[in-house]
Scaffold this motif. Structure first.
Motif, PDB file in Angstrom:
ATOM      1  N   TYR A   7      42.703  36.060  37.594  1.00  0.00           N
ATOM      2  CA  TYR A   7      41.627  36.636  36.786  1.00  0.00           C
ATOM      3  C   TYR A   7      41.831  36.246  35.318  1.00  0.00           C
ATOM      4  O   TYR A   7      42.909  36.417  34.766  1.00  0.00           O
ATOM      5  CB  TYR A   7      41.628  38.153  36.964  1.00  0.00           C
ATOM      6  N   TYR A  66      43.789  38.317  32.587  1.00  0.00           N
ATOM      7  CA  TYR A  66      45.237  38.583  32.595  1.00  0.00           C
ATOM      8  C   TYR A  66      45.919  37.805  31.472  1.00  0.00           C
ATOM      9  O   TYR A  66      46.583  38.368  30.625  1.00  0.00           O
ATOM     10  CB  TYR A  66      45.885  38.204  33.932  1.00  0.00           C
ATOM     11  N   ILE A  85      42.030  46.529  42.058  1.00  0.00           N
ATOM     12  CA  ILE A  85      40.592  46.744  41.860  1.00  0.00           C
ATOM     13  C   ILE A  85      39.762  46.339  43.088  1.00  0.00           C
ATOM     14  O   ILE A  85      38.691  46.879  43.312  1.00  0.00           O
ATOM     15  CB  ILE A  85      40.102  45.988  40.593  1.00  0.00           C
ATOM     16  N   TYR A  86      40.280  45.399  43.903  1.00  0.00           N
ATOM     17  CA  TYR A  86      39.500  44.978  45.081  1.00  0.00           C
ATOM     18  C   TYR A  86      39.934  45.684  46.356  1.00  0.00           C
ATOM     19  O   TYR A  86      39.506  45.300  47.457  1.00  0.00           O
ATOM     20  CB  TYR A  86      39.558  43.446  45.241  1.00  0.00           C
ATOM     21  N   ASP A 106      47.170  45.132  40.067  1.00  0.00           N
ATOM     22  CA  ASP A 106      45.726  45.328  39.883  1.00  0.00           C
ATOM     23  C   ASP A 106      45.107  45.450  41.272  1.00  0.00           C
ATOM     24  O   ASP A 106      44.985  44.465  41.994  1.00  0.00           O
ATOM     25  CB  ASP A 106      45.143  44.133  39.120  1.00  0.00           C
ATOM     26  N   SER A 124      34.415  49.744  39.614  1.00  0.00           N
ATOM     27  CA  SER A 124      33.470  48.631  39.437  1.00  0.00           C
ATOM     28  C   SER A 124      33.174  47.845  40.717  1.00  0.00           C
ATOM     29  O   SER A 124      32.140  47.202  40.810  1.00  0.00           O
ATOM     30  CB  SER A 124      34.015  47.640  38.403  1.00  0.00           C
ATOM     31  N   LYS A 125      34.081  47.841  41.690  1.00  0.00           N
ATOM     32  CA  LYS A 125      33.916  46.928  42.830  1.00  0.00           C
ATOM     33  C   LYS A 125      33.586  47.713  44.101  1.00  0.00           C
ATOM     34  O   LYS A 125      32.432  47.820  44.470  1.00  0.00           O
ATOM     35  CB  LYS A 125      35.181  46.078  42.997  1.00  0.00           C
ATOM     36  N   TYR A 134      34.610  36.917  47.100  1.00  0.00           N
ATOM     37  CA  TYR A 134      34.601  35.590  46.488  1.00  0.00           C
ATOM     38  C   TYR A 134      34.964  34.496  47.486  1.00  0.00           C
ATOM     39  O   TYR A 134      35.739  34.717  48.412  1.00  0.00           O
ATOM     40  CB  TYR A 134      35.638  35.525  45.360  1.00  0.00           C
ATOM     41  N   SER A 187      39.623  50.724  39.741  1.00  0.00           N
ATOM     42  CA  SER A 187      38.356  50.826  39.016  1.00  0.00           C
ATOM     43  C   SER A 187      37.229  51.171  39.984  1.00  0.00           C
ATOM     44  O   SER A 187      37.306  50.855  41.182  1.00  0.00           O
ATOM     45  CB  SER A 187      38.074  49.473  38.367  1.00  0.00           C
ATOM     46  N   ASN A 241      41.269  37.799  42.533  1.00  0.00           N
ATOM     47  CA  ASN A 241      40.126  37.116  41.958  1.00  0.00           C
ATOM     48  C   ASN A 241      40.706  35.835  41.339  1.00  0.00           C
ATOM     49  O   ASN A 241      41.661  35.942  40.573  1.00  0.00           O
ATOM     50  CB  ASN A 241      39.512  38.007  40.872  1.00  0.00           C
ATOM     51  N   GLY A 279      37.261  51.699  33.120  1.00  0.00           N
ATOM     52  CA  GLY A 279      37.391  50.537  33.994  1.00  0.00           C
ATOM     53  C   GLY A 279      38.805  49.981  33.993  1.00  0.00           C
ATOM     54  O   GLY A 279      39.712  50.504  33.327  1.00  0.00           O
ATOM     55  N   ALA A 280      38.972  48.894  34.770  1.00  0.00           N
ATOM     56  CA  ALA A 280      40.291  48.260  34.896  1.00  0.00           C
ATOM     57  C   ALA A 280      40.695  47.548  33.605  1.00  0.00           C
ATOM     58  O   ALA A 280      41.884  47.419  33.313  1.00  0.00           O
ATOM     59  CB  ALA A 280      40.268  47.257  36.045  1.00  0.00           C
ATOM     60  N   SER A 281      39.719  47.094  32.819  1.00  0.00           N
ATOM     61  CA  SER A 281      40.047  46.286  31.628  1.00  0.00           C
ATOM     62  C   SER A 281      40.908  47.069  30.638  1.00  0.00           C
ATOM     63  O   SER A 281      41.994  46.604  30.271  1.00  0.00           O
ATOM     64  CB  SER A 281      38.772  45.753  30.978  1.00  0.00           C
ATOM     65  N   ARG A 336      31.512  52.141  33.827  1.00  0.00           N
ATOM     66  CA  ARG A 336      32.768  51.978  33.098  1.00  0.00           C
ATOM     67  C   ARG A 336      33.748  53.101  33.402  1.00  0.00           C
ATOM     68  O   ARG A 336      34.004  53.987  32.563  1.00  0.00           O
ATOM     69  CB  ARG A 336      32.526  51.846  31.577  1.00  0.00           C
TER      70      ARG A 336
END
Ligand SMILES: Cc1ncc(COP(=O)(O)O)c(C=O)c1O
Length: 376
Positions: free
Chosen positions: A114, A117, A193-194, A191, A220-221, A306, A218, A163, A88-90, A229
């Motif tokens: 986020y 960060y 991720i979106y 980042d 995840s989205k 969001y 990632s 985010n 994942g991105a984390s 993961r």
């Protein structure tokens, strides 16, 4: 070093406890697609489960597919060797920060932003430099704000779509940010991720303007596979040896099963575009209804899933406010304090990565609750 908890987790825990007691709960607290992995991804996982020994593995086909994604989506060349697969991105963020920077380095980022960060930067004994980004700059970084930082930080984390707001940095501004960073010797972590979740047109990648950026993404989205993961970090060539050494010690590889599934997900465009149609519908429903709840001041939700709304006319304690909303109506949301320790006490975030009937139900429940507060 002070690492703050993610308070939406406490809200989510309460939401699950209420559910266990038989209450009906609508989960709008996390940015978590409720759709699950694309069918083809699940089928690929089923197929390999009996056949693959599931050892440590880095999927060469997946790395090649990710590079094709960069070529097709952004017209940029990334070599498979630059792609580090992560859980994942984390961990990709931990990897990017620890590859490029040293303890004590100053890393700038937008506030609101986020939660991880600033906390990851601090956990790695670096200094988080928060740039206050208000409504007048669409809650986003600008080249002007980066140019004004004195002294120049060692690094900058860019997130677009962001985010908690969903706001996207336009291509010309992103280019200007890249130029300021290059001129001032600021290394960029982007980042992304979106990416793929935009309601206003294409989202440019930082790689279009800064080939030496570290880019995080990632599954995840957009790919709706948070629990699998899987993500990646695109590493600039000159930092590859350091990144590889860190990966070998800190993380090794993401699950083989997820890598097989992720590859199949990348060719599941039709189903994923279907999710975006749902998000787009949800977004319009909320944009239409929230002003009637008295929530008229919201960040422009260009992308992600969001809505970040100003609730300063109703409270100066967003955490207590979100808890009360959950207890009274069963609608779980995230308090702004997670994203902005300075102004977040008067903001809340709705995630609309749920089904359209759930958004409709949430609006029905929230109507009288907000009306009572607005008129109080
Ligand atoms: C902006 C941003 N970056 C990174 C992450 C972490 O995502 P992952 O599940 O890939 O670790 C999230 C999760 O919500 C996020 O919103």
């Amino acid at each position: 070093m002070t690492v703050q908890p993610f308070r939406a987790i406490a809200i989510s825990r309460l939401a699950h406890a209420m559910k266990a007691e038989g209450r009906s709960v609508i989960h709008m607290e996390f940015g978590q697609p409720s759709t699950g992995a694309p069918k083809a991804a699940i089928a690929a996982a089923h197929q390999v489960l009996d056949a693959d020994a599931m050892g440590y593995w880095e999927s060469a086909p997946l790395k090649a597919r990710i590079c094709r994604h960069y070529a097709e989506t952004y017209g940029v060349t990334v070599e498979p060797g630059q792609i580090t697969l992560t859980c994942g991105a984390s961990p990709a963020l931990v990897l990017a920060l620890s590859t490029r920077f040293r303890p004590g380095d100053r890393i700038a980022m937008a506030r609101p932003g986020y939660v991880a960060y600033r906390n990851t930067v601090r956990a790695l004994h670096m200094e988080a430099v928060e740039i206050d980004c208000g409504a007048e700059v669409r809650f986003q970084l600008t080249a002007e704000a980066v140019a004004a930082l004195e002294p120049a930080p060692a690094g900058l984390i860019v997130a677009s779509p962001a985010n908690p707001t969903g706001t996207i940095i336009a291509a010309d501004e992103l280019k200007a940010i890249a130029e300021v960073c290059r001129a001032r010797g600021i290394a960029v972590i982007s980042d992304e991720i979106y990416h793929g979740l935009s309601y206003v047109g294409p989202t440019p990648s930082m790689l279009e303007f800064e080939p030496d950026a570290f880019v995080i993404n990632s599954f995840s989205k957009y790919w709706s596979m948070a629990g699998w993961r899987l993500g990646w970090l695109a590493v600039p060539p000159e930092h590859l040896d350091t990144a590889r050494a860190l990966v070998g010690n800190l993380f090794l590889t993401p699950p083989s099963l997820s890598q097989h599934a992720g590859l199949a997900a990348m060719d599941s465009e039709a189903v994923l575009e279907g999710h975006i149609e749902t998000y787009a519908r949800n977004r319009l429903l909320l944009l239409d209804a929230l002003p009637r709840l008295g929530l008229r001041s919201i960040a422009p939700p260009d992308g992600a899933f969001y809505i970040y709304a100003d609730i300063g006319h109703l409270t100066d304690d967003s955490l207590t406010f979100c808890e009360a909303l959950l207890r009274d109506t069963g609608v779980a949301t995230a308090p702004g304090v997670d994203f902005d320790p300075v102004h977040g006490h008067r903001f809340m975030r709705f995630s609309f990565a749920v089904s359209t009937p759930e958004v409709e139900d949430a609006l029905r429940r929230m109507g009288p609750w907000f009306a009572a507060r607005v008129s109080a």
